[in-house]
Design a protein around this motif. Sequence first.
Motif, PDB file in Angstrom:
ATOM      1  N   ALA A 101      35.639  75.629  36.565  1.00  0.00           N
ATOM      2  CA  ALA A 101      36.415  76.844  36.822  1.00  0.00           C
ATOM      3  C   ALA A 101      35.904  77.562  38.072  1.00  0.00           C
ATOM      4  O   ALA A 101      36.690  78.018  38.899  1.00  0.00           O
ATOM      5  CB  ALA A 101      36.346  77.761  35.611  1.00  0.00           C
ATOM      6  N   THR A 102      34.578  77.609  38.220  1.00  0.00           N
ATOM      7  CA  THR A 102      34.037  78.292  39.401  1.00  0.00           C
ATOM      8  C   THR A 102      34.369  77.530  40.671  1.00  0.00           C
ATOM      9  O   THR A 102      34.437  78.100  41.751  1.00  0.00           O
ATOM     10  CB  THR A 102      32.504  78.458  39.307  1.00  0.00           C
ATOM     11  OG1 THR A 102      31.936  77.167  39.094  1.00  0.00           O
ATOM     12  CG2 THR A 102      32.106  79.384  38.198  1.00  0.00           C
ATOM     13  N   LEU A 103      34.609  76.212  40.538  1.00  0.00           N
ATOM     14  CA  LEU A 103      34.997  75.427  41.720  1.00  0.00           C
ATOM     15  C   LEU A 103      36.495  75.526  41.999  1.00  0.00           C
ATOM     16  O   LEU A 103      37.024  74.840  42.861  1.00  0.00           O
ATOM     17  CB  LEU A 103      34.604  73.964  41.527  1.00  0.00           C
ATOM     18  CG  LEU A 103      33.091  73.716  41.531  1.00  0.00           C
ATOM     19  CD1 LEU A 103      32.781  72.279  41.190  1.00  0.00           C
ATOM     20  CD2 LEU A 103      32.479  74.085  42.873  1.00  0.00           C
ATOM     21  N   TRP A 136      44.458  73.448  33.125  1.00  0.00           N
ATOM     22  CA  TRP A 136      44.876  72.080  32.825  1.00  0.00           C
ATOM     23  C   TRP A 136      43.976  71.075  33.515  1.00  0.00           C
ATOM     24  O   TRP A 136      43.584  70.068  32.936  1.00  0.00           O
ATOM     25  CB  TRP A 136      46.312  71.838  33.271  1.00  0.00           C
ATOM     26  CG  TRP A 136      47.296  72.193  32.200  1.00  0.00           C
ATOM     27  CD1 TRP A 136      48.218  73.172  32.236  1.00  0.00           C
ATOM     28  CD2 TRP A 136      47.436  71.545  30.928  1.00  0.00           C
ATOM     29  NE1 TRP A 136      48.928  73.203  31.070  1.00  0.00           N
ATOM     30  CE2 TRP A 136      48.471  72.216  30.236  1.00  0.00           C
ATOM     31  CE3 TRP A 136      46.780  70.489  30.285  1.00  0.00           C
ATOM     32  CZ2 TRP A 136      48.882  71.872  28.965  1.00  0.00           C
ATOM     33  CZ3 TRP A 136      47.177  70.128  29.008  1.00  0.00           C
ATOM     34  CH2 TRP A 136      48.212  70.823  28.363  1.00  0.00           C
ATOM     35  N   GLN A 137      43.667  71.364  34.812  1.00  0.00           N
ATOM     36  CA  GLN A 137      42.790  70.453  35.567  1.00  0.00           C
ATOM     37  C   GLN A 137      41.442  70.315  34.852  1.00  0.00           C
ATOM     38  O   GLN A 137      40.922  69.220  34.692  1.00  0.00           O
ATOM     39  CB  GLN A 137      42.561  70.988  36.980  1.00  0.00           C
ATOM     40  CG  GLN A 137      43.692  70.622  37.928  1.00  0.00           C
ATOM     41  CD  GLN A 137      43.494  71.239  39.293  1.00  0.00           C
ATOM     42  OE1 GLN A 137      43.023  72.372  39.415  1.00  0.00           O
ATOM     43  NE2 GLN A 137      43.864  70.502  40.322  1.00  0.00           N
ATOM     44  N   TRP A 155      42.001  68.113  31.695  1.00  0.00           N
ATOM     45  CA  TRP A 155      42.250  66.686  31.929  1.00  0.00           C
ATOM     46  C   TRP A 155      41.096  65.992  32.612  1.00  0.00           C
ATOM     47  O   TRP A 155      40.795  64.837  32.333  1.00  0.00           O
ATOM     48  CB  TRP A 155      43.515  66.472  32.764  1.00  0.00           C
ATOM     49  CG  TRP A 155      44.748  66.577  31.922  1.00  0.00           C
ATOM     50  CD1 TRP A 155      45.720  67.521  32.017  1.00  0.00           C
ATOM     51  CD2 TRP A 155      45.119  65.726  30.838  1.00  0.00           C
ATOM     52  NE1 TRP A 155      46.668  67.332  31.058  1.00  0.00           N
ATOM     53  CE2 TRP A 155      46.335  66.225  30.302  1.00  0.00           C
ATOM     54  CE3 TRP A 155      44.543  64.593  30.232  1.00  0.00           C
ATOM     55  CZ2 TRP A 155      46.995  65.641  29.237  1.00  0.00           C
ATOM     56  CZ3 TRP A 155      45.197  64.012  29.162  1.00  0.00           C
ATOM     57  CH2 TRP A 155      46.400  64.539  28.670  1.00  0.00           C
ATOM     58  N   LEU A 156      40.414  66.690  33.559  1.00  0.00           N
ATOM     59  CA  LEU A 156      39.402  66.013  34.377  1.00  0.00           C
ATOM     60  C   LEU A 156      37.991  66.179  33.840  1.00  0.00           C
ATOM     61  O   LEU A 156      37.110  65.396  34.151  1.00  0.00           O
ATOM     62  CB  LEU A 156      39.477  66.525  35.823  1.00  0.00           C
ATOM     63  CG  LEU A 156      40.843  66.275  36.488  1.00  0.00           C
ATOM     64  CD1 LEU A 156      40.897  66.939  37.857  1.00  0.00           C
ATOM     65  CD2 LEU A 156      41.095  64.776  36.616  1.00  0.00           C
ATOM     66  N   VAL A 157      37.759  67.218  33.040  1.00  0.00           N
ATOM     67  CA  VAL A 157      36.389  67.461  32.568  1.00  0.00           C
ATOM     68  C   VAL A 157      36.278  67.288  31.051  1.00  0.00           C
ATOM     69  O   VAL A 157      35.511  66.456  30.563  1.00  0.00           O
ATOM     70  CB  VAL A 157      35.914  68.881  32.974  1.00  0.00           C
ATOM     71  CG1 VAL A 157      34.505  69.128  32.453  1.00  0.00           C
ATOM     72  CG2 VAL A 157      35.998  69.041  34.481  1.00  0.00           C
ATOM     73  N   THR A 158      37.078  68.044  30.298  1.00  0.00           N
ATOM     74  CA  THR A 158      36.914  68.046  28.842  1.00  0.00           C
ATOM     75  C   THR A 158      37.420  66.747  28.217  1.00  0.00           C
ATOM     76  O   THR A 158      36.721  66.110  27.439  1.00  0.00           O
ATOM     77  CB  THR A 158      37.675  69.233  28.214  1.00  0.00           C
ATOM     78  OG1 THR A 158      37.465  70.378  29.033  1.00  0.00           O
ATOM     79  CG2 THR A 158      37.168  69.496  26.817  1.00  0.00           C
TER      80      THR A 158
END
Lengths: 350, 281
Positions: B185-187, B192-193, B196-199
């Motif tokens: 989030a800080t990046l 959604w991103q 999909w990309l982290v969690t």
Amino acid sequence: MKNRFIVILLTLIISVVLAGCGQPAETGSTESVQGAKTLILGAYTTPREAYGKLIPIFQTRWQQKTGQEITFEESYLGSGAQSRAIVEGFEADVTALSLEADVIRIKDAGLITHDWQATPTKGMVSNSIVVLGVREGNPKNIHDWADLAQPDLEILTPNPKTSGGAQWNILALYGAARRGFVDSVPAHDEAAAQAFLSAVLNNVTVMDKGARESIITFEKGIGDVIITYENEMMVGQQNGQKYEYIIPRSTILIENPVAVVDASVDKHGTREAAEAFVDFLMTPEAQEIFAEFGLRSVDPAVAQATAEHYPPVEDLFTIEEFGGWSQATPTFFGDEGIFTRTISQLQRRS
Amino acid sequence: MMNSTKMRWPAVQPAPAAGMWRRQLLIGLVFGYVGVLIIAPLAALISGAFSEGLGAIIYALSQPDVLAAFWQTLFIAVIVVVLHTVFGTMMVWVLVRDHFPGQRLLNALVDMPFAVSAVVVGYMLLLLFGRNGVLAPLLAMFDIKVAFALPGMILATLFVTLPFMVRELIPVLKSFGIQQEQAAATLGASGWQTFWLVTFPALRWGFVYGIILTFARALGEFGAVLVIGGGIQGRTETATLYIFRALDERMYVGAYSAALVLGLLSLSLVLGTELFRRWRE
């Protein structure tokens, strides 16, 4: 807060969509072939082999007569369970059950509106009797009802709450005792007859849901004696089973009804075919097939022609012995009924 | 990244020579236990299926009603897996990341299918969707059939398989924590991103196991679909219901070979996942 609402909303939407999409797919498949009809048969467990032979013959006859192709969907459950399923919404066009009381339940639910017993056989399609199945060579020396009360005997009979056959079994046993065909029970002595019922039930080790499951359990080697329909034993023997059966001196005449379910046929538009099927079951041709699969014919001529396989019973009584099903059901299987009380006493003791 | 979610076996201590027989006894005992419980019945099933040779099995399994029953089972299982993957993820998310009144109740309710007999589930659905059921007038109005039809069987299977996905995902999501999501989030990643990309990648093994267990359980469901479906040959008959009927009809080869196929299907799912996991690492 908002998230939760969305989740709930989505759940509802999906369940409605799911319910909706299953439906058209099914009606579509039955109506897709022009002129094709489907009859749904909701039956009890034991005549399935007979229907396996009867249905293809009816299909040919129907096609010859009307040019219409007819398919069947069959369901076989314990008679009581099947009757309740139809009341709960299983839309069987024709129901073939073990006993009148189970058809009356469907009638009382308003699903059968015609006078289904206005036929020469009062709505019955086949007969049978309650017999005692034993192992090959009769190692436990069973000859009549009285032998079932001996200690250390293992008896199978299905559960009367789900199985029609089981109700016939209990009534056959009780009736024979009350009519003086069990030595320890004086005729017309209700208390002694109940004590005898209790002694036999005490020996019952497995209570399956239906007559067929009960006999399959017996075939797996469980139990010394099975109380069952004569036709079940004969079909088992036709399938190579080595057990034997004994016809008690006194037993009950089992009368199996068949009926068109008005609510279903009117909804499906299958009345004509359903009625033709029931009529077909009453023809000598169909009755001979029932007799082939161990059922005693309701057609006097066929019964006489097949009499050699069906020995007469010394003392054959009917459900009228108990005042018909309208009285027998509450007296024996109601919450305060004789069977219900006896079995719960036995359960409490053990 | 995987280490946080993977179980680590403690290293095996070399047994002292004196304890050798004890160790062997223990291993023997465990093998015997598994043998009696799993291998013996499986062997009996295999020998029953093959009692009349391979030809009889192929004949029995290629009957139209048997094929229909297997398709029915697979169809229900796939639908159930898809729905539980979507709703299971939502449920896990609110159970782990959110706090709200009734959360504990929801958490406990998820486990209910473990405790309720499948037959009871069938009857509960009948009370709801049967001809005299609570929802009967609504269903009749739209001419929707649930009881004694496919939708009812799907609902019943959904009920009994509910806990599997949720219970697989909750510990994984909990141990994953929120630091990486916060970093994303800080990046500048959107919600959604981040998902999909982290969690989601972090949860993938939870998903795999959840799907496998849900699928396997759906394949094997019997009581609930019997009660709500009525076991109509060729229409509401699943593979397990076919096995039940085949036994009643004394078609033993059919019953045993269908049972064997179901068993092998579940077994290969479980073993396949295990092999796949090892291969990936």
